[in-house]
Design an enzyme around this catalytic site. Structure first.
Site, PDB file in Angstrom:
ATOM      1  N   CYS A   1       0.832  -1.204   0.000  1.00 42.04           N
ATOM      2  CA  CYS A   1       0.000   0.000   0.000  1.00 42.04           C
ATOM      3  C   CYS A   1       0.867   1.256   0.000  1.00 42.04           C
ATOM      4  CB  CYS A   1      -0.901  -0.006   1.239  1.00 42.04           C
ATOM      5  SG  CYS A   1      -1.928   1.452   1.358  1.00 42.04           S
TER       6      CYS A   1
ATOM      7  N   CYS B   1      -0.319   5.928   7.292  1.00 43.92           N
ATOM      8  CA  CYS B   1      -1.644   5.547   7.791  1.00 43.92           C
ATOM      9  C   CYS B   1      -1.459   4.528   8.915  1.00 43.92           C
ATOM     10  CB  CYS B   1      -2.397   4.918   6.620  1.00 43.92           C
ATOM     11  SG  CYS B   1      -3.850   4.011   7.065  1.00 43.92           S
TER      12      CYS B   1
ATOM     13  N   CYS C   1      -2.613  -0.585   8.644  1.00 37.59           N
ATOM     14  CA  CYS C   1      -2.051  -1.933   8.458  1.00 37.59           C
ATOM     15  C   CYS C   1      -0.575  -1.929   8.853  1.00 37.59           C
ATOM     16  CB  CYS C   1      -2.159  -2.358   7.005  1.00 37.59           C
ATOM     17  SG  CYS C   1      -3.821  -2.371   6.371  1.00 37.59           S
TER      18      CYS C   1
ATOM     19  N   CYS D   1      -7.520   2.003  -0.504  1.00 41.49           N
ATOM     20  CA  CYS D   1      -7.371   1.233   0.727  1.00 41.49           C
ATOM     21  C   CYS D   1      -7.597  -0.233   0.414  1.00 41.49           C
ATOM     22  CB  CYS D   1      -8.368   1.714   1.780  1.00 41.49           C
ATOM     23  SG  CYS D   1      -8.254   0.710   3.273  1.00 41.49           S
TER      24      CYS D   1
ATOM     25  N   TYR E   1     -22.703  -9.819  25.856  1.00 41.71           N
ATOM     26  CA  TYR E   1     -22.195  -8.864  24.858  1.00 41.71           C
ATOM     27  C   TYR E   1     -22.591  -9.375  23.464  1.00 41.71           C
ATOM     28  CZ  TYR E   1     -19.408  -7.843  28.990  1.00 41.71           C
ATOM     29  OH  TYR E   1     -18.991  -7.571  30.278  1.00 41.71           O
TER      30      TYR E   1
ATOM     31  N   ASP F   1     -18.326 -12.317  24.931  1.00 40.03           N
ATOM     32  CA  ASP F   1     -17.531 -11.691  23.855  1.00 40.03           C
ATOM     33  C   ASP F   1     -17.477 -10.183  24.103  1.00 40.03           C
ATOM     34  OD1 ASP F   1     -16.292 -11.004  21.499  1.00 40.03           O
ATOM     35  OD2 ASP F   1     -17.967 -11.537  20.191  1.00 40.03           O
TER      36      ASP F   1
ATOM     37  N   CYS G   1     -11.194  -9.898  21.523  1.00 42.08           N
ATOM     38  CA  CYS G   1     -10.309  -9.279  20.528  1.00 42.08           C
ATOM     39  C   CYS G   1      -9.105  -8.660  21.227  1.00 42.08           C
ATOM     40  CB  CYS G   1     -11.065  -8.231  19.714  1.00 42.08           C
ATOM     41  SG  CYS G   1     -11.789  -6.957  20.735  1.00 42.08           S
TER      42      CYS G   1
HETATM   43  C1  LIG Z   1     -16.851  -7.527  20.554  1.00 38.67           C
HETATM   44  S1  LIG Z   1     -18.530  -7.042  20.410  1.00 38.67           S
HETATM   45  C2  LIG Z   1     -19.304  -8.628  20.339  1.00 38.67           C
HETATM   46  C3  LIG Z   1     -20.582  -8.692  19.579  1.00 38.67           C
HETATM   47  C4  LIG Z   1     -21.139 -10.045  19.219  1.00 38.67           C
HETATM   48  N1  LIG Z   1     -20.820 -11.072  20.163  1.00 38.67           N
HETATM   49  C5  LIG Z   1     -20.723 -10.451  17.828  1.00 38.67           C
HETATM   50  O1  LIG Z   1     -19.938 -11.381  17.653  1.00 38.67           O
HETATM   51  O2  LIG Z   1     -21.176  -9.818  16.859  1.00 38.67           O
HETATM   52  C6  LIG Z   1     -18.844  -6.462  22.005  1.00 38.67           C
HETATM   53  C7  LIG Z   1     -20.265  -5.974  22.227  1.00 38.67           C
HETATM   54  O3  LIG Z   1     -20.363  -5.611  23.606  1.00 38.67           O
HETATM   55  C8  LIG Z   1     -21.224  -4.484  23.720  1.00 38.67           C
HETATM   56  N2  LIG Z   1     -20.912  -3.863  25.020  1.00 38.67           N
HETATM   57  C9  LIG Z   1     -19.834  -3.116  25.337  1.00 38.67           C
HETATM   58  N3  LIG Z   1     -19.845  -2.779  26.632  1.00 38.67           N
HETATM   59  C10 LIG Z   1     -20.957  -3.337  27.175  1.00 38.67           C
HETATM   60  C11 LIG Z   1     -21.521  -3.336  28.469  1.00 38.67           C
HETATM   61  N4  LIG Z   1     -20.931  -2.697  29.478  1.00 38.67           N
HETATM   62  N5  LIG Z   1     -22.662  -4.014  28.677  1.00 38.67           N
HETATM   63  C12 LIG Z   1     -23.263  -4.669  27.638  1.00 38.67           C
HETATM   64  N6  LIG Z   1     -22.772  -4.704  26.383  1.00 38.67           N
HETATM   65  C13 LIG Z   1     -21.644  -4.033  26.137  1.00 38.67           C
HETATM   66  C14 LIG Z   1     -20.895  -3.671  22.481  1.00 38.67           C
HETATM   67  O4  LIG Z   1     -21.941  -2.798  22.160  1.00 38.67           O
HETATM   68  C15 LIG Z   1     -20.663  -4.765  21.440  1.00 38.67           C
HETATM   69  O5  LIG Z   1     -21.868  -5.043  20.735  1.00 38.67           O
END
Ligand SMILES: C[S@@+](CC[C@H](N)C(=O)[O-])C[C@H]1O[C@@H](n2cnc3c(N)ncnc32)[C@H](O)[C@@H]1O
Length: 468
Positions: free
Chosen positions: A75, A81, A84, A176, A328, A398, A425
């Protein structure tokens, strides 16, 4: 070693290895030096940018030898940037380093006993793998040293990405390699149109200007969503921009805009106006369809999201009788993905719009055994909730990069679900949370998945089993 080291040059230092956050590590008189934008194996002179008693930070100013593991970045924006950062490292080695990061975080931060970390699941696509990019308009384009030294005058309006650590400087992106479909075309055409029409690009310092932000979302079904954020409420100019996009790119399925007069670009609390088409696009996975709205989270690499969810499902080893909590849950993707193999899934998430999408996603897929709740995890998952819902046999969690709130970890210890599948992540916060959970849980499996080639980011799935 102290602050006095700042600006000192450390001559001919070999870069040894990769550390957290993609920085590399070298040693000077036994002390660690963190260096950016180098590769293990490089032999460099380092200028110290930060000197502390236990470590230093620095930048490579002279390269005496380049590492054999380097490859030519593809790139033209690489190095400026922030997107990456690992394009100069071959993909096989990127995967090795990512897996090593997981091992390092669990042994150094978590200080927990771990089984052999499974080989990382690599991404088939190493370019054009993202389904969402977020570009910023700015009247303060980043100029390279050569441009500044040339003493010519340059167009200062830009549409692109933030320079790392410089909130008001934007790299004007020409191409990009992260998003396929028509993303490059839409961005470049809109910039050209805005310049021709004399529309104002946002002034990030003074918070004025019409054009503020452009988000392009694409999906595995080939659908495209475009969201334009405006920093001024000028109906005539807004109409001009939106009509241009509608007529020039008639294939856009969801064309939306936001008038955002706040100090920042986040729009979870702003009204999203549909200019043309639908207010959502759809993703597809194993015949399931997922509706993704402008405010909803969806994993940014759709193909690898499928690999990730398969790992989560395998680690949950469901037999149809279990109650599963999907913490989450976002738009309920994991919940809906595993629903058929459970008795009931309960998803919790704090973005209300995402929960609305999660419910719709169950409905359009004919799934009747899901329940979704919106709210902050630490507030929702309490004793009252438990008195009204069955206890979980499996918890899938998650959380965002920050990991779980300590109260949520405590609640998981109180719940004592036989299995927890922890998707993350950010292995650093994951290791921290799992160290706390290790009071009652043992780590059975660790599976890194690469969702973000050319970056140091790594997704990681851990299977925890309640100790007997
Ligand atoms: C990494 S994403 C995971 C989403 C889902 N599991 C997926 O694979 O698509 C984390 C999620 O946690 C939510 N989140 C962040 N802080 C939170 C909190 N304190 N209570 C509830 N949800 C939360 C975010 O809005 C987001 O949708």
């Amino acid at each position: 070693m102290s602050r006095k080291m700042k600006n000192k040059v450390l001559p001919t230092i070999r870069i040894e290895r990769i550390a957290a956050e993609g920085k590399c590590v070298a040693y000077y008189e036994g002390k660690v030096v963190f260096v950016s934008n180098v590769a293990p194996g490089d032999l460099v002179d380092i200028r110290v940018t930060k000197g502390r008693s236990s470590f230093m930070e620095g930048e490579a100013i002279v390269f005496h030898e380049y590492s054999n593991d380097r490859v030519k970045p593809f790139c033209s924006h690489f190095g400026t940037c922030g997107g990456c950062k690992w394009q100069h490292i071959n993909y096989e080695l990127q995967k090795t380093y990512k897996r090593q990061q997981v091992i390092d975080q669990f042994t150094r931060i978590g200080k927990v006993d771990i089984p052999e970390v499974l080989p990382i699941i690599g991404s088939e696509k190493t370019q054009y793998y993202r389904n969402k990019l977020d570009f910023t308009f700015s009247n303060n384009r980043w100029l390279t040293k050569e441009e500044i030294n040339s003493e010519k005058t340059f167009e200062r309006n830009a549409l692109g990405f933030h320079i790392p650590k410089m909130f008001d400087k934007i790299v004007d992106i020409d191409h990009c390699y992260l998003q396929g479909n028509a993303s490059n075309d839409i961005r470049n055409s809109l910039r050209t149109f805005a310049l021709q029409e004399g529309l104002t690009f946002f002034d990030l310092r003074n918070q004025v200007g019409l054009l503020r932000n452009l988000i392009i979302r694409s999906s595995s079904t080939g659908e495209i969503m475009v969201i334009v954020q405006f920093g001024e409420n000028d109906p005539v100019a807004i109409q001009k921009v939106m009509e241009f996009l509608k007529s020039e790119f008639s294939f856009i399925d969801s064309l939306l805009y936001i008038i955002n007069l706040k100090k920042n670009e986040t729009f979870h609390d702003q009204e999203v106006i549909t200019y043309h088409g639908r207010d959502f696009i759809e993703e597809e996975m194993e015949g399931l369809r997922f509706r993704v709205g402008p405010k909803s989270f969806y994993q940014t690499n759709s193909t690898q999201a499928y690999e990730l969810y398969k790992v989560a499902r395998e680690f949950a080893s469901l037999n149809g009788d279990e109650v599963v909590y999907d913490l989450y849950t976002g738009t309920g993707t994991i919940a809906n993905f595993v629903a058929k193999e459970t008795k009931q899934v309960i998803g919790i998430e704090y973005v209300e719009a995402a929960i609305a999408d999660a419910k719709i996603n169950s409905k359009i897929n004919g799934l009747k055994n899901t329940l979704f709740y919106a709210g902050d995890m630490k507030d929702i998952l309490n004793e009252e909730f438990l008195s009204q819902h069955p206890m979980p046999d499996v918890v899938i969690t998650d959380p965002p990069r920050a990991g779980m709130h300590e109260d949520v970890v405590k609640m998981l210890l109180r719940l004592e679900a036989p299995k927890i599948v922890y998707v993350s992540c950010n292995p650093a916060t994951q290791a921290r949370d799992i160290a706390l959970l290790s009071e009652k849980y043992q780590i059975d499996k660790i599976q890194p998945v690469d969702m973000f080639p050319q970056t140091y980011h790594v997704e990681n799935v851990v299977k925890l089993t309640l100790k007997s």
